[in-house]
Design an enzyme around this catalytic site. Structure first.
Site, short mmCIF file in Angstrom:
data_model
loop_
_atom_site.label_atom_id
_atom_site.label_comp_id
_atom_site.label_asym_id
_atom_site.label_seq_id
_atom_site.Cartn_x
_atom_site.Cartn_y
_atom_site.Cartn_z
N CYS A 62 -1.29 -8.43 -13.22
CA CYS A 62 -2.14 -7.73 -14.00
C CYS A 62 -1.53 -7.14 -15.65
O CYS A 62 -1.41 -8.47 -16.31
CB CYS A 62 -2.99 -7.20 -13.39
SG CYS A 62 -4.99 -7.65 -14.09
N GLU A 117 0.33 -5.60 -5.05
CA GLU A 117 0.36 -3.86 -4.30
C GLU A 117 -1.53 -2.95 -3.65
O GLU A 117 -1.63 -2.18 -3.12
CB GLU A 117 -0.36 -3.08 -5.50
CG GLU A 117 -0.73 -2.38 -6.20
CD GLU A 117 -1.36 -3.94 -7.13
OE1 GLU A 117 -2.05 -3.36 -8.39
OE2 GLU A 117 -1.20 -4.66 -7.67
N HIS A 163 -3.09 -9.16 -7.44
CA HIS A 163 -2.73 -7.76 -7.50
C HIS A 163 -2.14 -7.37 -5.78
O HIS A 163 -2.83 -6.77 -5.05
CB HIS A 163 -3.50 -6.61 -7.44
CG HIS A 163 -4.28 -6.24 -8.56
ND1 HIS A 163 -3.27 -5.76 -9.65
CD2 HIS A 163 -5.01 -6.45 -9.67
CE1 HIS A 163 -4.22 -5.18 -10.64
NE2 HIS A 163 -5.05 -6.46 -10.98
#
Length: 229
Positions: free
Chosen positions: A86, A196, A194
């Site tokens: 990002c 994660e 994302h």
């Protein structure tokens, strides 16, 4: 294998990245402040999402000049693994470590929701545990995720298989539905979604786990090959 998670003023996904490393691969991981001038101890550098320096000027435009980015560039040249997520992707493009740029979403709205990606290249160190063509559920959260590059750069990305992920349903107007790319060497990767935030079913998806296990496998393979020689 040792991971670094960079922290800029305004980063807000650094803890997510740290926890993802702990929970998916169980390897040592440190937070590294943007003023750091030595990254030699680390094998993989994560540049997290957020709003570094408040996204003033342009997203990533100020962070690009942080002292730690000189060290990121050196690490990239040495072939170390670097992942920008990002805002981290935006920073890597501003620093010239990845081609292209990120523009405002065509809707001019901040988009925050799950999105489906298609794996375009599973021969990269960060994607080897996926199948080519596999569709994965990874969330997005961005206002400027509209990837753009000129025609010559796009052809290079296509010819060199640098496009790693594409959106199945493009949420931001990104050129050719591009969601993530790598440099020519394949060791520097940037993506707007994302991974994660997709490492446990409690989060809605665990499809991001394979990015972290892929990179650990790539590091181990590299070191096993070096020890044999």
């Amino acid at each position: 294998m040792k991971f670094a998670v960079l922290v800029f003023p305004g980063s807000n996904c650094d803890i997510d990245c740290y926890k993802a490393v702990e929970d998916t691969v169980g390897q040592p991981v440190d937070y590294v402040w943007h003023t750091a001038t030595d990254l030699s101890a680390y094998d993989c550098i994560l540049v997290p999402g957020g709003f570094s320096y408040g996204d003033y000027l342009r997203c990533g435009a100020i962070s690009r000049f942080a002292p730690v980015m000189n060290e990121v560039a050196k690490a990239a040249e040495k072939g170390k693994f670097i992942l920008g997520i990002c805002n981290g992707f935006q920073i890597l493009t501003e620093a010239g470590l990845l081609p292209g740029t990120l523009l405002r979403n065509t809707s001019l709205k901040f988009r925050c929701h799950d999105t489906v990606l298609r794996v375009e290249n599973n021969e990269n160190p960060f994607t080897s545990h996926y199948a080519k063509g596999q569709e994965i559920n990874i969330p997005i959260a961005h206002g400027e995720g509209n990837y753009y590059c000129d025609d010559a750069t796009l052809k290079e990305l296509q010819d060199n298989k640098q496009i790693l992920f594409k959106y199945v349903n493009n949420p931001n107007g990104s050129l050719e539905d591009i969601a993530g790319i790598s440099n020519k060497q394949g060791n520097v990767v940037g993506m707007m979604p994302h991974p994660e935030r997709a490492v446990d079913t409690l989060l809605g998806s665990e499809d991001g786990k394979l990015m972290f296990t892929s990179i650990l496998q790539a590091w181990r393979d590299r070191h096993e090959s070096a020890s044999i020689r």
